[in-house]
Design a protein around this motif. Structure first.
Motif, short mmCIF file in Angstrom:
data_model
loop_
_atom_site.label_atom_id
_atom_site.label_comp_id
_atom_site.label_asym_id
_atom_site.label_seq_id
_atom_site.Cartn_x
_atom_site.Cartn_y
_atom_site.Cartn_z
N ILE A 136 20.81 -20.85 -45.91
CA ILE A 136 19.99 -20.05 -45.01
C ILE A 136 20.31 -20.42 -43.56
CG2 ILE A 136 17.65 -19.35 -44.38
CD1 ILE A 136 18.51 -18.58 -47.21
N VAL A 137 20.47 -19.39 -42.74
CA VAL A 137 20.79 -19.61 -41.33
C VAL A 137 19.72 -18.95 -40.46
CG1 VAL A 137 23.28 -19.71 -41.72
CG2 VAL A 137 22.22 -17.52 -41.16
N ALA A 138 19.48 -19.57 -39.31
CA ALA A 138 18.69 -18.96 -38.23
C ALA A 138 19.66 -18.79 -37.08
CB ALA A 138 17.52 -19.85 -37.84
N ALA A 139 19.83 -17.56 -36.62
CA ALA A 139 20.91 -17.27 -35.68
C ALA A 139 20.42 -16.37 -34.56
CB ALA A 139 22.08 -16.62 -36.40
N ARG A 140 21.09 -16.50 -33.43
CA ARG A 140 20.85 -15.64 -32.29
C ARG A 140 21.92 -14.55 -32.28
NH1 ARG A 140 16.77 -14.91 -29.33
NH2 ARG A 140 17.86 -14.95 -27.34
N MET A 141 21.48 -13.31 -32.17
CA MET A 141 22.39 -12.19 -32.05
C MET A 141 21.90 -11.35 -30.87
SD MET A 141 23.57 -9.34 -34.90
CE MET A 141 24.35 -10.59 -35.93
N GLY A 142 22.55 -11.55 -29.73
CA GLY A 142 22.04 -10.95 -28.50
C GLY A 142 20.72 -11.59 -28.14
N ARG A 143 19.68 -10.78 -28.01
CA ARG A 143 18.35 -11.30 -27.70
C ARG A 143 17.48 -11.42 -28.94
NH1 ARG A 143 16.02 -8.13 -22.53
NH2 ARG A 143 14.51 -9.86 -22.73
N GLU A 144 18.07 -11.18 -30.11
CA GLU A 144 17.31 -11.23 -31.35
C GLU A 144 17.55 -12.54 -32.09
OE1 GLU A 144 17.53 -6.40 -32.31
OE2 GLU A 144 18.64 -7.85 -33.54
N THR A 145 16.53 -12.96 -32.83
CA THR A 145 16.64 -14.10 -33.72
C THR A 145 16.55 -13.60 -35.15
OG1 THR A 145 15.64 -15.61 -32.13
CG2 THR A 145 15.63 -16.30 -34.42
N LYS A 146 17.55 -13.90 -35.95
CA LYS A 146 17.61 -13.38 -37.32
C LYS A 146 17.72 -14.52 -38.32
CE LYS A 146 19.59 -8.80 -36.47
NZ LYS A 146 20.64 -7.84 -36.91
N LEU A 147 17.19 -14.27 -39.51
CA LEU A 147 17.34 -15.17 -40.63
C LEU A 147 18.26 -14.52 -41.64
CD1 LEU A 147 13.62 -16.25 -41.10
CD2 LEU A 147 15.46 -17.64 -40.15
N GLY A 148 19.19 -15.30 -42.19
CA GLY A 148 20.15 -14.73 -43.13
C GLY A 148 20.53 -15.73 -44.20
N ARG A 149 21.19 -15.21 -45.23
CA ARG A 149 21.68 -16.03 -46.33
C ARG A 149 23.20 -15.87 -46.41
NH1 ARG A 149 19.12 -13.90 -50.19
NH2 ARG A 149 17.44 -15.42 -50.45
N LEU A 150 23.90 -16.99 -46.40
CA LEU A 150 25.35 -16.96 -46.54
C LEU A 150 25.72 -16.65 -47.98
CD1 LEU A 150 26.29 -20.12 -44.42
CD2 LEU A 150 26.30 -17.72 -43.69
N GLU A 151 26.54 -15.63 -48.17
CA GLU A 151 26.98 -15.21 -49.49
C GLU A 151 28.49 -15.07 -49.47
OE1 GLU A 151 25.23 -14.84 -52.13
OE2 GLU A 151 23.13 -14.57 -51.51
N GLY A 152 29.19 -16.12 -49.93
CA GLY A 152 30.65 -16.08 -49.90
C GLY A 152 31.15 -15.92 -48.48
#
Length: 302
Positions: free
Chosen positions: A197-213
């Motif tokens: 699981i990652v917490a990342a900045r994309m521009g002015r947004e903060t997103k949560l994601g799951r690394l899949e391959g």
């Protein structure tokens, strides 16, 4: 659900935190400086005790998988010399007796991170070092990209047994022989990593994601502009600590948690100075923070 906190104890008004490292039960260490001296305080269930005193300031700390504590202590050189000198210190539980493991050969040190294989990594401005013998000897690790290391934008993470460097250009996984593997994350800047699981900045947004391959599955967006400073995922529970983009409007650190319910995330504004030096999180619910009045607060176990 509102998180419950308890006051553990009081730090001197002259103490300035430089890092807080928590355990899953809300105990941990508060490191910094006090009246020109390095100071480390241990916070247990009902008290705060000073366990380290020395020249300079304690600038970074971390626990390894055996709960051994590692700390970086920096001391300013003479006025006619440039940079700082740093040393690695070590303490076994209950973290009362600290041993000087020797100097760290770098001009900057802002993060220390032990890996499960026993290696100790240190990150700083223009500095990435690795020791496989507890700080007796250090190897300079070549940066994974042409741009130099930046202690503000770059962070070290653990992904299982692998050391990962998070940068604006993506994730870089350390391999044997000083090689790096690169992992793009849709152009996002990963600021927190826990498992897949990652917490990342994309521009002015903060997103949560799951690394899949080779891909990332974005799970959702965090409301409110903030910079993730720590992320912990444990089973179906998750907590993330963020620095608000507008600290005057939001005077504190944002603690976001999800206990695997269908109600989404619970967000708490913790009224401590909005800098990463003043709070740490661990496990599903563990948190340790220092208020502006130097009160040490710990999360109550649920």
């Amino acid at each position: 659900m509102t998180r419950a906190w308890r006051d553990v104890g009081q730090l001197p008004a002259t103490f300035t935190p430089r890092c807080v490292v928590a355990r899953p039960d809300g105990t941990g260490l508060v490191c910094g400086k006090q009246q020109g001296e390095a100071a480390i305080y241990r916070a247990d269930r009902a008290a705060v005790d000073r366990v380290f005193a020395g020249t300079g300031q304690a600038v970074a700390a971390a626990f390894d998988p055996t709960v051994t504590a590692w700390s970086v202590v920096g001391t300013r050189k003479a006025e006619d010399a440039e940079g700082s000198t740093y040393a690695l210190w070590k303490a076994e539980p209950p973290w009362e007796a600290w041993s000087d493991m020797g100097p760290i050969p770098g001009e900057s040190a802002t993060q220390v991170l032990p890996s499960p294989d026993g290696a100790i990594w240190v990150l700083g401005a223009h500095t990435l070092l690795r020791s496989i013998d507890g700080g007796q000897n250090w190897d300079a690790v070549p940066p994974p990209r042409q741009n130099d290391l930046n202690w503000v934008t770059d962070r070290l993470f653990l992904a299982g047994r692998h050391m990962v460097l998070g940068t604006p250009e993506g994730l870089f996984v350390a391999r044997e022989g000083g090689e790096w593997g690169r992992r793009h994350v849709d152009g996002a800047h990963v600021r927190g990593l826990s498992g897949a699981i990652v917490a990342a900045r994309m521009g002015r947004e903060t997103k949560l994601g799951r690394l899949e391959g080779a891909f990332v599955e974005w799970l959702g967006q965090v409301e409110g502009e903030m910079d993730p400073m720590a992320l912990v995922v444990e089973g179906r529970s998750m907590q993330m600590l963020g620095i608000p983009a507008d600290p005057e409007k939001h005077p504190g650190l944002v603690l976001l948690e999800d206990q695997g319910t269908e109600k989404g995330f619970t967000t708490t504004l913790v009224r401590v100075p909005p800098w990463r030096d003043w709070m740490g999180i661990a496990g599903a619910r563990g948190a340790l923070a220092v208020s502006v009045t130097r009160t040490v607060m710990a999360s109550e176990p649920q």
